[in-house]
Design an enzyme around this catalytic site. Sequence first.
Site, mmCIF file in Angstrom:
data_model
loop_
_atom_site.group_PDB
_atom_site.id
_atom_site.type_symbol
_atom_site.label_atom_id
_atom_site.label_comp_id
_atom_site.label_asym_id
_atom_site.label_seq_id
_atom_site.Cartn_x
_atom_site.Cartn_y
_atom_site.Cartn_z
ATOM 1 N N TRP A 8 0.816 -1.210 0.000
ATOM 2 C CA TRP A 8 0.000 0.000 0.000
ATOM 3 C C TRP A 8 0.854 1.267 0.000
ATOM 4 O O TRP A 8 0.333 2.375 -0.047
ATOM 5 C CB TRP A 8 -0.940 -0.006 1.205
ATOM 6 C CG TRP A 8 -1.831 -1.207 1.202
ATOM 7 C CD1 TRP A 8 -1.811 -2.255 2.079
ATOM 8 C CD2 TRP A 8 -2.846 -1.526 0.250
ATOM 9 N NE1 TRP A 8 -2.738 -3.194 1.743
ATOM 10 C CE2 TRP A 8 -3.405 -2.771 0.619
ATOM 11 C CE3 TRP A 8 -3.344 -0.889 -0.877
ATOM 12 C CZ2 TRP A 8 -4.418 -3.386 -0.102
ATOM 13 C CZ3 TRP A 8 -4.356 -1.493 -1.596
ATOM 14 C CH2 TRP A 8 -4.891 -2.720 -1.209
ATOM 15 N N HIS A 45 11.859 7.050 -3.655
ATOM 16 C CA HIS A 45 12.697 8.216 -3.332
ATOM 17 C C HIS A 45 13.888 8.193 -4.289
ATOM 18 O O HIS A 45 14.104 7.220 -5.014
ATOM 19 C CB HIS A 45 13.151 8.208 -1.863
ATOM 20 C CG HIS A 45 13.664 6.885 -1.390
ATOM 21 N ND1 HIS A 45 13.976 6.607 -0.076
ATOM 22 C CD2 HIS A 45 13.925 5.724 -2.052
ATOM 23 C CE1 HIS A 45 14.398 5.370 0.048
ATOM 24 N NE2 HIS A 45 14.382 4.810 -1.128
ATOM 25 N N ARG A 84 4.716 7.204 -4.835
ATOM 26 C CA ARG A 84 4.215 6.649 -3.578
ATOM 27 C C ARG A 84 2.760 6.209 -3.774
ATOM 28 O O ARG A 84 1.940 6.968 -4.288
ATOM 29 C CB ARG A 84 4.281 7.698 -2.456
ATOM 30 C CG ARG A 84 5.671 8.257 -2.190
ATOM 31 C CD ARG A 84 6.527 7.344 -1.364
ATOM 32 N NE ARG A 84 7.887 7.852 -1.230
ATOM 33 C CZ ARG A 84 8.273 8.739 -0.321
ATOM 34 N NH1 ARG A 84 7.383 9.214 0.556
ATOM 35 N NH2 ARG A 84 9.525 9.144 -0.254
ATOM 36 N N GLN A 140 11.596 15.048 -6.249
ATOM 37 C CA GLN A 140 12.447 15.091 -5.060
ATOM 38 C C GLN A 140 13.877 15.386 -5.494
ATOM 39 O O GLN A 140 14.270 15.127 -6.642
ATOM 40 C CB GLN A 140 12.380 13.742 -4.336
ATOM 41 C CG GLN A 140 13.047 13.712 -2.972
ATOM 42 C CD GLN A 140 12.953 12.336 -2.326
ATOM 43 O OE1 GLN A 140 13.495 11.371 -2.849
ATOM 44 N NE2 GLN A 140 12.253 12.243 -1.215
ATOM 45 N N VAL A 199 20.321 6.845 7.711
ATOM 46 C CA VAL A 199 21.211 7.835 8.323
ATOM 47 C C VAL A 199 21.230 7.649 9.837
ATOM 48 O O VAL A 199 20.290 7.138 10.431
ATOM 49 C CB VAL A 199 20.782 9.288 7.991
ATOM 50 C CG1 VAL A 199 20.942 9.583 6.517
ATOM 51 C CG2 VAL A 199 19.356 9.555 8.436
ATOM 52 N N ALA A 245 23.620 12.916 3.990
ATOM 53 C CA ALA A 245 22.638 12.833 2.907
ATOM 54 C C ALA A 245 21.422 13.652 3.293
ATOM 55 O O ALA A 245 21.131 13.835 4.480
ATOM 56 C CB ALA A 245 22.237 11.379 2.647
#
Length: 339
Positions: A154, A177, A203, A217, A260, A306
């Site tokens: 989903w 992403h 998404r 993005q 990260v 990042a």
Amino acid sequence: MSQYVTTLNSLLRDAERAIADAASLGDLEHLRVAYLGRNGSVTAILKTLKDLSEQDKRIVGPIAQDVRERIAVLLRERISLLESSRTFYPDYTTLPNKLVGVGHLHPLTILQDDVIRIFRDLNFSVIEGPELESEYYNFDALNIAPNHPARDMWDTFWIKQDRPVSDPKRRMLLRTHTSPMQVRFMERHKPPFQIIVPGRVFRYEATDATHEVNFYQLEGLMVGPSVTLANFKYIIETFFQKFFGSAVVFRYRPSYFPFVEPGLEVDIKIPGKKGNQWLEVMGAGMVHSSVFAYAHYDPRSIQGFAFGVGIDRLLMIKHHIPDVRMLYSGDLRVIQQHF
């Protein structure tokens, strides 16, 4: 390398003369396609840069991008001059009084070019990656565990394949992403380096005023033997001050992202915009040691940061757009605006 530079300078001189001599919007459109189109001469040179050595890329790349931007600026200026100096009619003299419709860049494209220009001035290289991505690079190599919610059907557009595939490098999806390019780039390059990766992501979620099934993005990555959050703070604050103005106020909050450690959120406050309230604009952090391991780096001798920022969100904030769906509706009242 010198041949590249000579060719680029020659193309720029030819473009300057041709654009100055253009007498109609149709002529300018032909020139735009010839130089900057998908098969244009400048675009062709940009596509061959991947074959150069890393040292030559650092020299030729910025020159090629600068030539591309200067030609684009010359075209815009000439279009503006022609539009303001006379009324244009179609080439068909039998159809008087009908204005020629001229296409232009989408507001998202214009803003993305502005963002890229700022980061390029900060010595970041621009890298592109595939929209059709593998599970390995989208999740595994970024330390996103198999039971992570992001992997749920989903939340992700999975690609239907002819037969079940167990290898995560062959299980395909639409990237959620632009972060997969972190490991893809590190696998082929040695530090130090600093890159940005702009592009469209997907998404699988319900749409509303702030969410769409696809959006744009920009990922950033800086890696070296002594890169710290202090470097990140300088880069990001410089970017937002150039983008929104020097009056921007910053706030950093701890957060969690699997790839990260530590992770943080960046909030900004812009006097006079959005009621002078705090706005969440970026997720970031120091690259996780597991991600370095996937890229075959030694996390004991290398480190980096990042970050990810939504291009759509920056456009909405800067130009007071209340609903992200307006950018994808095809409404000419929105997409024909020149921000």
